[in-house]
Design an enzyme around this catalytic site. Structure first.
Site, mmCIF file in Angstrom:
data_model
loop_
_atom_site.group_PDB
_atom_site.id
_atom_site.type_symbol
_atom_site.label_atom_id
_atom_site.label_comp_id
_atom_site.label_asym_id
_atom_site.label_seq_id
_atom_site.Cartn_x
_atom_site.Cartn_y
_atom_site.Cartn_z
ATOM 1 N N HIS A 28 -9.865 -11.196 46.835
ATOM 2 C CA HIS A 28 -9.813 -9.835 47.381
ATOM 3 C C HIS A 28 -8.388 -9.275 47.312
ATOM 4 O O HIS A 28 -8.173 -8.141 46.884
ATOM 5 C CB HIS A 28 -10.328 -9.866 48.826
ATOM 6 C CG HIS A 28 -10.359 -8.532 49.494
ATOM 7 N ND1 HIS A 28 -11.487 -7.736 49.504
ATOM 8 C CD2 HIS A 28 -9.410 -7.846 50.165
ATOM 9 C CE1 HIS A 28 -11.205 -6.612 50.167
ATOM 10 N NE2 HIS A 28 -9.965 -6.650 50.577
ATOM 11 N N GLU A 29 -7.413 -10.090 47.722
ATOM 12 C CA GLU A 29 -6.026 -9.618 47.718
ATOM 13 C C GLU A 29 -5.494 -9.439 46.301
ATOM 14 O O GLU A 29 -4.747 -8.495 46.024
ATOM 15 C CB GLU A 29 -5.135 -10.589 48.511
ATOM 16 C CG GLU A 29 -5.388 -10.562 50.014
ATOM 17 C CD GLU A 29 -5.148 -9.182 50.625
ATOM 18 O OE1 GLU A 29 -4.199 -8.492 50.217
ATOM 19 O OE2 GLU A 29 -5.934 -8.795 51.500
ATOM 20 N N HIS A 32 -6.648 -6.193 45.036
ATOM 21 C CA HIS A 32 -5.810 -5.080 45.510
ATOM 22 C C HIS A 32 -4.565 -4.950 44.631
ATOM 23 O O HIS A 32 -4.156 -3.848 44.267
ATOM 24 C CB HIS A 32 -5.355 -5.316 46.950
ATOM 25 C CG HIS A 32 -6.328 -4.860 47.991
ATOM 26 N ND1 HIS A 32 -6.907 -3.606 47.986
ATOM 27 C CD2 HIS A 32 -6.820 -5.484 49.094
ATOM 28 C CE1 HIS A 32 -7.712 -3.485 49.035
ATOM 29 N NE2 HIS A 32 -7.683 -4.609 49.721
ATOM 30 N N GLU A 91 -11.155 -0.717 49.466
ATOM 31 C CA GLU A 91 -11.746 -1.945 49.985
ATOM 32 C C GLU A 91 -12.974 -2.352 49.168
ATOM 33 O O GLU A 91 -13.148 -3.517 48.823
ATOM 34 C CB GLU A 91 -12.136 -1.767 51.458
ATOM 35 C CG GLU A 91 -10.976 -1.909 52.405
ATOM 36 C CD GLU A 91 -10.264 -3.231 52.238
ATOM 37 O OE1 GLU A 91 -10.924 -4.283 52.217
ATOM 38 O OE2 GLU A 91 -9.038 -3.215 52.074
HETATM 39 ZN ZN LIG Z 1 -8.635 -5.283 51.365
#
Ligand SMILES: [Zn+2]
Length: 159
Positions: A28-29, A32, A91
Site C-alpha cells: 500500500h505504501e 502511494h 487511498e
Molecule cells: Zn494510504
C-alpha cells in the site's frame, strides 16, 4: 517519505500479525510512492523548504535552541507532511496497486481483507497507530478490496 523511502513503525505489527500482513502495508505504501501521491499533496515540498530554512538557523544557535527547533520541525512535519490523510481517491488507488504489488512479490492478496478488518477493529478503544490515523478503514474500503482482490489474485496465481 521524501526520496521514496517507506517507513514502518513496530506499532503496526500486532495488526499485521505476520509477513503477509506486513506485505499489505508495504504494498500500500509503495503504491502511494509509485503513484506519486506525496508530491500531489505538495506538503513535502513545503516541509523541505521550511526544514532547510530552520536547519540553517539552527546551526547558528545553542544546542538547546537547536533541539527545540528540531521538535518544532518534527511537529510541523507530523501535521502537514505525515499525519495528513490521503484523499479517498488516492487511498483506493493505493489499495488496488498495493494488492497487485504484494501479489507480484509472492504474497496472497486475500490476506488484505483480514488486515483491514483488524485495522477497523483496532480503531475502537486503544490509541491509534500513526498508520491508522492516516488510513481510517471503513466499510467502503473493505468493500472495494473485495472488488480489487480478484484482479491481484491473477498475479499471485501466475507465479
Ligand atoms: Zn494510504
Amino acid at each position: 517519505m521524501p526520496g521514496g523511502k517507506v517507513c514502518v513503525y513496530t506499532g503496526i505489527l500486532p495488526v499485521t500479525r505476520d509477513e503477509s500482513g506486513l506485505a499489505v502495508v508495504m504494498g500500500h505504501e509503495i503504491a502511494h510512492a509509485v503513484a506519486n501521491h506525496s508530491s500531489e499533496r505538495m506538503s513535502h515540498q513545503l516541509l523541505v523548504q521550511m526544514g532547510g530554512a530552520a536547519l540553517s538557523t539552527a546551526m547558528a544557535q545553542s544546542p538547546q535552541q537547536t533541539q527545540n527547533l528540531f521538535l518544532d520541525i518534527f511537529g510541523l512535519g507530523s501535521q502537514v507532511g505525515l499525519l495528513l490523510p490521503y484523499s479517498r481517491v488516492q487511498e483506493s488507488e493505493a489499495d488496488r496497486l498495493g494488492l497487485i504489488f504484494m501479489a507480484m512479490a509472492g504474497y496472497d492478496p486475500r490476506v488484505a481483507l483480514g488486515f483491514w478488518q483488524r485495522m477497523a477493529a483496532s480503531q475502537q478503544g486503544q490509541a491509534p497507530s500513526e498508520f491508522l490515523s492516516t488510513h481510517p478503514s471503513d466499510v467502503t474500503r473493505i468493500n472495494n478490496l473485495k472488488v480489487y482482490i480478484p484482479e491481484a489474485l491473477k498475479y499471485y496465481l501466475k507465479r
